[in-house]
Scaffold this active site. Structure first.
Site, short mmCIF file in Angstrom:
data_model
loop_
_atom_site.label_atom_id
_atom_site.label_comp_id
_atom_site.label_asym_id
_atom_site.label_seq_id
_atom_site.Cartn_x
_atom_site.Cartn_y
_atom_site.Cartn_z
N CYS A 45 -18.08 -42.28 -40.42
CA CYS A 45 -18.79 -41.23 -41.16
C CYS A 45 -20.22 -41.17 -40.65
O CYS A 45 -20.45 -40.92 -39.47
CB CYS A 45 -18.72 -41.47 -42.66
SG CYS A 45 -19.36 -43.05 -43.20
N ARG A 51 -18.86 -44.10 -46.38
CA ARG A 51 -17.76 -43.25 -46.84
C ARG A 51 -16.46 -43.62 -46.13
O ARG A 51 -15.38 -43.57 -46.70
CB ARG A 51 -18.09 -41.77 -46.59
CG ARG A 51 -19.13 -41.22 -47.53
CD ARG A 51 -19.54 -39.81 -47.13
NE ARG A 51 -20.42 -39.80 -45.96
CZ ARG A 51 -20.95 -38.70 -45.43
NH1 ARG A 51 -20.69 -37.52 -45.95
NH2 ARG A 51 -21.75 -38.78 -44.39
#
Lengths: 151, 293
Positions: free
Chosen positions: B247, B252
């Site tokens: 990410c 994430r």
């Protein structure tokens, strides 16, 4: 970024906030930020019912909206909206509100762009969050310039 | 001594049901010896506003990272941190947090680099606990220091570095950022601070599956069948693929790593924590713009 006031002095109100933070131990700084977040004034009705009149700040990791008003006496009024689940973002908004709301146009524009780094929080919250606060300030100053220019 | 696993039918469908527990399970076991619950949030102040009673705070920014080098703490640092939190090597550690357990999954991934034997996520995280009206406390526990051995971090199995990603080009990769980040659109206006990358776009060949698609409305993970429809169906992965996820800084993508590794039982998933803030700033690495891989 060229900002003339990078190393400039802080307005006494901002300086007092910065002094409060930097005189404390790390854990107490977070507590103070939490207290700020709890004191962010609620939105007045004209914005609460019309979020679309506010400017989103996508640089913050959580939704934040702000509105800037410059009154006929060239005094700046600030309004922020951030959810309770985002206390850090609320805290930053509350610091800017406590420091800048009610100041004159030039006083707001003279605020150093890196004010957020003078609170002794850089090691406690992520750089991205501090950048969010810097973004709020940049947007406030831009709106102040635009509104002054529109007179 | 590990605590029993949560026997909820939803979890039984996952490949590794021992890696996840429900809010009910946590409420029932909160006082059990051998359990430590830790909150890890994106917002570093949330814990202070009230947390699961007895839970300690695990700060991804100040505690899991080395303060100087862009890296995680080393074995001695991790041992010190665990000890301070009252976590022993045989403790059942349950992590939860805000935003669909995004940061809790990141903390779990870091704990996994050190091979902590029993670390689980609380499904639904902080939001579900609070939505269910369960008790919260502002008391900060002061645990007695636990013995935690210094264990070397294993960066081979679960972590990918840039050179390895370069070598991995053409093989399965998932970009979990938002569609705008993936395509490389940038807000370019003066005075608007940017995300810290010189170039926008994605790693060539990486498919776009935004991380939060794995979460349901109530912040829990979707049931296995729905996850399979996304990752096996749409993204075309198979569980024996060698997969790299990334990410912006690797947080994430830890969430997606957890889904592939533990919920769907993929054998080899690595998180590229350098992610876009490394790739998008690197000289002469290939980049693709637009919404196609």
């Amino acid at each position: 970024m060229t900002t003339p006031s990078v190393n400039g002095a802080l307005h006494p109100r901002l300086q007092e906030i910065a002094d409060d933070f930097t005189s404390m131990a790390d854990q107490d700084r977070l507590q103070l930020l939490l207290e700020f977040s709890q004191e962010l004034p609620a939105l007045p009705e004209r914005y609460a019912a019309h979020r679309d009149l506010m400017e989103p700040v996508p640089e913050c990791q959580t939704p934040l909206f702000l509105a800037v008003e410059v009154d006929p006496d060239e005094v700046v009024h600030l309004f922020f909206d951030a959810p309770a689940e985002a206390p850090t973002t609320r805290g930053f908004a509350a610091i800017l509100h406590a420091g800048l709301d009610g100041l004159g146009v030039q006083e707001v524009l003279d605020t150093p762009a890196e004010f957020s780094h003078r609170l002794g929080l850089s090691d406690l919250v992520s750089p991205l969050r501090l950048r969010g606060m810097a973004a709020m300030l940049a947007r406030i100053k831009r709106q102040v310039r635009e509104q002054r220019g529109a007179r | 001594m590990a605590l029993p696993q949560d026997s909820a039918p939803k979890f039984a469908e996952y490949a590794h049901p021992e890696k996840i527990v429900s809010t009910e399970w946590v409420a029932a076991h909160l006082d059990d010896p051998g359990l430590v619950v830790a909150e890890s949030d994106e917002d570093v102040l949330l814990y202070e506003t009230g947390h699961v009673p007895g839970a300690v705070k695990l700060d991804w920014h100040t505690e899991l990272n080395d303060p100087v080098t862009r890296d995680y703490v080393d074995g001695a640092g991790f041992a010190r941190l665990m000890s301070e939190k009252g976590i022993g090597r045989d403790t059942t550690l349950v992590l939860y947090g805000d935003r669909n357990n995004w940061w809790a999954a990141y903390a779990l991934w870091v704990c996994s680099l050190f091979g902590h034997p029993d670390v689980r996520l609380m499904d639904g995280g902080r939001a579900k606990w609070i939505a269910e009206g369960r008790p919260v406390s502002t008391d900060t526990p002061k645990p007695a220091p636990a013995d935690y051995p210094a264990v070397d971090r294993d960066d081979q199995r679960l972590r990918a570095f840039k050179d390895q990603v370069v070598a991995h080009l053409g093989q399965p990769m998932i970009d979990v950022r938002s569609p705008g980040e993936y395509s490389g659109e940038l807000l370019h206006m003066p005075d608007y601070p940017q995300e810290g990358a010189m170039r926008g776009g994605h790693i060539p060949g990486a498919k776009s599956v935004p991380w939060a698609r794995a979460a349901a409305e109530d912040a829990t993970f979707k049931p296995r069948a729905e996850l399979e429809a996304i990752y096996l169906g749409e993204a075309g992965l198979t569980p024996d693929d060698d997969v790299v996820v990334y990410c912006r800084i690797g947080e994430r993508s830890s969430h997606t790593w957890f889904v592939l590794q533990h919920l769907l039982g993929f054998g080899h998933v690595r998180n590229y924590d350098g992610s876009w803030t490394e790739w998008g700033n690197s000289v002469r690495v290939p980049i693709t713009r637009g919404d196609k891989p």
